[in-house]
Design an enzyme around this catalytic site. Sequence first.
Site, PDB file in Angstrom:
ATOM      1  N   SER A 165     -24.522  22.862 121.783  1.00 59.22           N
ATOM      2  CA  SER A 165     -25.355  21.784 121.340  1.00 59.22           C
ATOM      3  C   SER A 165     -25.184  21.066 122.934  1.00 59.22           C
ATOM      4  CB  SER A 165     -26.010  21.290 120.165  1.00 59.22           C
ATOM      5  OG  SER A 165     -26.501  20.086 120.393  1.00 59.22           O
ATOM      6  N   ASP A 258     -36.388  25.040 118.672  1.00 58.15           N
ATOM      7  CA  ASP A 258     -35.512  24.405 118.633  1.00 58.15           C
ATOM      8  C   ASP A 258     -36.157  23.280 119.911  1.00 58.15           C
ATOM      9  OD1 ASP A 258     -33.210  23.041 120.202  1.00 58.15           O
ATOM     10  OD2 ASP A 258     -32.057  24.924 119.159  1.00 58.15           O
ATOM     11  N   HIS A 288     -32.547  23.783 115.358  1.00 61.78           N
ATOM     12  CA  HIS A 288     -31.842  23.793 115.781  1.00 61.78           C
ATOM     13  C   HIS A 288     -30.463  24.221 114.993  1.00 61.78           C
ATOM     14  CE1 HIS A 288     -29.185  21.639 119.380  1.00 61.78           C
ATOM     15  NE2 HIS A 288     -28.842  21.128 118.045  1.00 61.78           N
TER      16      HIS A 288
END
Length: 316
Positions: A165, A258, A288
Amino acid sequence: MSRRDLIDPASRIPLDAMRAMMPEGLQSIPDITERRAAAAAMALAVEAPDNPNVTKEDRTVPGPDGAPDLTVRIYRPVDQAGPLPGLYYIHGGGMILGDLASEDDVATKICDAVGAVVVSVEYRLAPEHPHPAPVEDCYAGLVWTAKSATELGIDPQRLAIYGGSAGGGLTIGTALLARDRGGPALSFMMPIYPMIDDRNETLSSHEITDIGLWDRATNIEAWAWYLGGKDADQYAAPARAGDLAGLPPAYLDVGTVDLFRDEDIAFAQRLMQAGVPTELHVHPGSYHASEMFAPDTALSQRIWAHRLDALRRALA
């Protein structure tokens, strides 16, 4: 059809439970200190037990010039003779959340499964410390790790960098800094569903609005805080980089549900076009960080099997 309907059913169970307690997601907590506390509590809810095969040590190391020192956590496999491959680890959290503790279990898992010395860095967070503070902290920690390779028992020819991320975006940003400054040589990079484009123009960035984990509104807010009113450069938003040649071989993965799906696929394509050996996995039904929220599902185990296999191959 709602995008939520596309989520892997088993992986959706903890997500729905979180939404029941917090219907609007983390972004509904306006105070950043309170939001960090809530995120930390969520991370602890899925924390793994201590692993006797791994030792941990925290150290204070030099930060960027004129900036505070950094804390790094060093993970070593027990009873493995060195020099071992090294993995420099950057935690996620959208540039505004997260710390060493929030991904301690993941760093431990990788250390044990791959047989690598893992060095995880605690970097400053926005909005208190906007760009370039986080990426400069990450670069300073990487420089220390490379300089200390012999002491740490790391083979300097097998030093890789990993992050998910925001940590994935910082992984690429740090690799770009290392390339452009003639810094530490990296043998491999693994940016996982990386946060790399501040423009929020892709189709997936418009699709993901109600999942409850890093939706469009959250991403826009985080980028605004991270940039602090300034324009993004390639070290803040690597999707803006004009030249990707010279970056280390890469592995990326992202889920079909995502927000970062399209920017990550496009970036992987650009790496290939620049001559960077690149492996890309797109996982149907994954949202995610779903493998962190639903670690016991078959989908999560497939995701981790691919990652660990790639790390073992890259660091062999």
